[in-house]
Design an enzyme around this catalytic site. Structure first.
Site, PDB file in Angstrom:
ATOM      1  N   ALA A  32       0.866  -1.186   0.000  1.00  0.00           N
ATOM      2  CA  ALA A  32       0.000   0.000   0.000  1.00  0.00           C
ATOM      3  C   ALA A  32       0.905   1.239   0.000  1.00  0.00           C
ATOM      4  O   ALA A  32       0.784   2.127   0.844  1.00  0.00           O
ATOM      5  CB  ALA A  32      -0.955  -0.016   1.190  1.00  0.00           C
ATOM      6  N   HIS A  34       3.139   4.563  -0.719  1.00  0.00           N
ATOM      7  CA  HIS A  34       2.837   5.980  -0.960  1.00  0.00           C
ATOM      8  C   HIS A  34       4.154   6.733  -1.066  1.00  0.00           C
ATOM      9  O   HIS A  34       5.243   6.132  -0.971  1.00  0.00           O
ATOM     10  CB  HIS A  34       1.942   6.532   0.150  1.00  0.00           C
ATOM     11  CG  HIS A  34       2.456   6.249   1.530  1.00  0.00           C
ATOM     12  ND1 HIS A  34       3.585   6.851   2.041  1.00  0.00           N
ATOM     13  CD2 HIS A  34       2.025   5.397   2.479  1.00  0.00           C
ATOM     14  CE1 HIS A  34       3.800   6.399   3.257  1.00  0.00           C
ATOM     15  NE2 HIS A  34       2.878   5.503   3.549  1.00  0.00           N
ATOM     16  N   GLY A  36       5.777   8.474   0.921  1.00  0.00           N
ATOM     17  CA  GLY A  36       6.710   8.292   2.048  1.00  0.00           C
ATOM     18  C   GLY A  36       7.643   7.108   1.787  1.00  0.00           C
ATOM     19  O   GLY A  36       8.867   7.199   1.998  1.00  0.00           O
ATOM     20  N   HIS A  37       7.070   5.995   1.307  1.00  0.00           N
ATOM     21  CA  HIS A  37       7.913   4.837   0.975  1.00  0.00           C
ATOM     22  C   HIS A  37       8.858   5.180  -0.179  1.00  0.00           C
ATOM     23  O   HIS A  37      10.000   4.737  -0.209  1.00  0.00           O
ATOM     24  CB  HIS A  37       7.054   3.645   0.532  1.00  0.00           C
ATOM     25  CG  HIS A  37       6.145   3.104   1.583  1.00  0.00           C
ATOM     26  ND1 HIS A  37       4.788   3.276   1.552  1.00  0.00           N
ATOM     27  CD2 HIS A  37       6.404   2.366   2.699  1.00  0.00           C
ATOM     28  CE1 HIS A  37       4.234   2.666   2.586  1.00  0.00           C
ATOM     29  NE2 HIS A  37       5.194   2.117   3.309  1.00  0.00           N
ATOM     30  N   GLN A  61       2.930  -9.397  13.320  1.00  0.00           N
ATOM     31  CA  GLN A  61       3.034  -8.121  14.037  1.00  0.00           C
ATOM     32  C   GLN A  61       1.671  -7.453  14.253  1.00  0.00           C
ATOM     33  O   GLN A  61       1.599  -6.341  14.759  1.00  0.00           O
ATOM     34  CB  GLN A  61       3.988  -7.173  13.323  1.00  0.00           C
ATOM     35  CG  GLN A  61       3.515  -6.627  11.995  1.00  0.00           C
ATOM     36  CD  GLN A  61       4.604  -5.847  11.272  1.00  0.00           C
ATOM     37  OE1 GLN A  61       5.544  -6.409  10.716  1.00  0.00           O
ATOM     38  NE2 GLN A  61       4.509  -4.533  11.296  1.00  0.00           N
ATOM     39  N   GLY A 148      11.187   4.567   7.978  1.00  0.00           N
ATOM     40  CA  GLY A 148      10.555   5.873   8.187  1.00  0.00           C
ATOM     41  C   GLY A 148      10.396   6.171   9.665  1.00  0.00           C
ATOM     42  O   GLY A 148      10.033   5.291  10.456  1.00  0.00           O
ATOM     43  N   LYS A 150       8.116   7.870  10.993  1.00  0.00           N
ATOM     44  CA  LYS A 150       6.744   7.926  11.499  1.00  0.00           C
ATOM     45  C   LYS A 150       6.569   6.812  12.535  1.00  0.00           C
ATOM     46  O   LYS A 150       5.897   6.976  13.537  1.00  0.00           O
ATOM     47  CB  LYS A 150       5.720   7.771  10.383  1.00  0.00           C
ATOM     48  CG  LYS A 150       4.313   8.007  10.918  1.00  0.00           C
ATOM     49  CD  LYS A 150       3.281   8.005   9.844  1.00  0.00           C
ATOM     50  CE  LYS A 150       2.923   6.601   9.410  1.00  0.00           C
ATOM     51  NZ  LYS A 150       2.289   5.789  10.485  1.00  0.00           N
ATOM     52  N   ASP A 151       7.242   5.685  12.269  1.00  0.00           N
ATOM     53  CA  ASP A 151       7.251   4.591  13.250  1.00  0.00           C
ATOM     54  C   ASP A 151       8.487   4.772  14.136  1.00  0.00           C
ATOM     55  O   ASP A 151       9.453   3.997  14.060  1.00  0.00           O
ATOM     56  CB  ASP A 151       7.266   3.247  12.518  1.00  0.00           C
ATOM     57  CG  ASP A 151       5.980   3.029  11.753  1.00  0.00           C
ATOM     58  OD1 ASP A 151       4.917   3.013  12.385  1.00  0.00           O
ATOM     59  OD2 ASP A 151       6.040   2.899  10.511  1.00  0.00           O
ATOM     60  N   ARG A 188      -2.387   3.432   6.026  1.00  0.00           N
ATOM     61  CA  ARG A 188      -3.721   3.375   6.626  1.00  0.00           C
ATOM     62  C   ARG A 188      -4.593   4.559   6.195  1.00  0.00           C
ATOM     63  O   ARG A 188      -5.811   4.498   6.321  1.00  0.00           O
ATOM     64  CB  ARG A 188      -3.618   3.326   8.144  1.00  0.00           C
ATOM     65  CG  ARG A 188      -3.118   1.977   8.653  1.00  0.00           C
ATOM     66  CD  ARG A 188      -3.232   1.904  10.163  1.00  0.00           C
ATOM     67  NE  ARG A 188      -3.112   0.547  10.641  1.00  0.00           N
ATOM     68  CZ  ARG A 188      -1.949  -0.056  10.917  1.00  0.00           C
ATOM     69  NH1 ARG A 188      -0.817   0.594  10.742  1.00  0.00           N
ATOM     70  NH2 ARG A 188      -1.934  -1.295  11.356  1.00  0.00           N
TER      71      ARG A 188
END
Ligand code: PAF
Length: 282
Positions: A32, A34, A36-37, A61, A148, A150-151, A188
């Site tokens: 999925a 985007h 960012g990836h 996970q 990233g 974000k995590d 998400r």
């Protein structure tokens, strides 16, 4: 870009890359994909000779089976984006390949890393992340792996695993990409409609509120202000923590370089996380 599904094909492709002495940059993803990836893939391309990406929604996970079921899957688009952004090899494995009978992962004690924030709210999540990332590192043997921020806590957990097991890979944390509105890019987000996205913006507004007010309060006092600011929006807060970037422990009376605000919340039934470093690193 070559696409492979089996470990045999993966190993075969990588053997020639290694023989030629080319460095390998690795971008693990759950698909999925985007922008960012794509920033991770492009950076991997700048810093390595050969870029490998994985697309695998790792079941171990997910602590919530519904979240696993509803996790967005866009395989054709993922392959197209990866190819356009300079990925050389895409490994798209099956669960049978990833977790054969008798498969084990070395034990990595996580201490507080699995008790705080995501660890507290998603029991077992980081063990699953360690399991799959260790497996990929073992198969791919990358020189660098790109994650990233974000995590934020995931990056800390993976760096901890690498240190603990003395793995020969450099972890490269990469900045969070945001929509122009400020909403952090996330797979998400595909599950959010326009009204949800407008509501979800309150996450970034709360992070920005913390950054603007860092000089006016102690961390403990700012925590309370930030929670009441957040609760004026329409989202359901799971946690808001203002933490030390190394220990991830809550800050109380004094600020430290790199102090970071982390938020996890629900927008409808979609769980979103984000964070912002509100005190510069020295
Ligand atoms: O960040 C993710 O998408 C996943 O946790 C990762 C690192 C690909 C492991 O499944």
């Amino acid at each position: 870009m070559k696409i492979v599904h089996s470990i045999e094909e993966l190993t075969e492709s990588l053997t020639s890359v290694r023989k030629e002495g080319r460095s390998i940059g690795f971008v693990p993803t759950m698909g999925a994909l985007h922008e960012g990836h794509m920033a991770l893939v492009r950076r991997a391309g700048k810093e390595s000779d050969f870029v490998v990406a994985t697309v695998y929604v790792n079941p171990t996970q997910f602590n919530n089976q519904n979240d696993l079921k509803l996790y967005p899957r866009t395989p054709e688009n993922d392959a197209r984006l990866l190819e356009e952004n300079g990925c050389d090899l895409l490994f798209f494995p099956t669960t049978e390949e990833m977790y054969p009978a008798g498969f084990t992962t070395p034990n990595v004690p996580l201490g507080n890393l699995e008790k705080l924030m995501e660890g507290a709210f998603r029991p077992g999540h980081f063990n699953g992340v360690i399991q799959i990332v260790y497996r990929f590192f073992d198969l791919i043997q990358p020189d660098k792996a790109f994650f990233g921020l974000k995590d934020f806590q995931q990056v800390a957990v993976i760096q901890h695993m690498v240190n603990f097991l003395k793995l020969p890979v450099n972890i490269i944390p990469c900045p969070t990409l945001r929509e122009t509105t400020g909403l952090a890019m996330s797979s998400r987000n595909m599950r959010l409609n326009d009204a949800d996205k407008a509501a979800a913006l309150h996450i970034f507004k709360t992070l920005a509120f913390c950054k603007e007010n860092v000089e006016n309060y102690s961390p403990k006092a700012l925590y309370h202000e930030a929670v009441s600011f957040f609760n004026q929006g329409a989202l359901k807060l799971e946690y808001l923590s203002i933490v030390d970037p190394v220990t991830l422990e809550d800050l109380l009376d004094s600020w430290v370089p790199g102090a970071t605000v982390c938020i996890a919340c629900f927008c409808g039934d979609v769980r979103l996380i984000d964070n912002l470093t509100i005190v510069p690193y020295e």
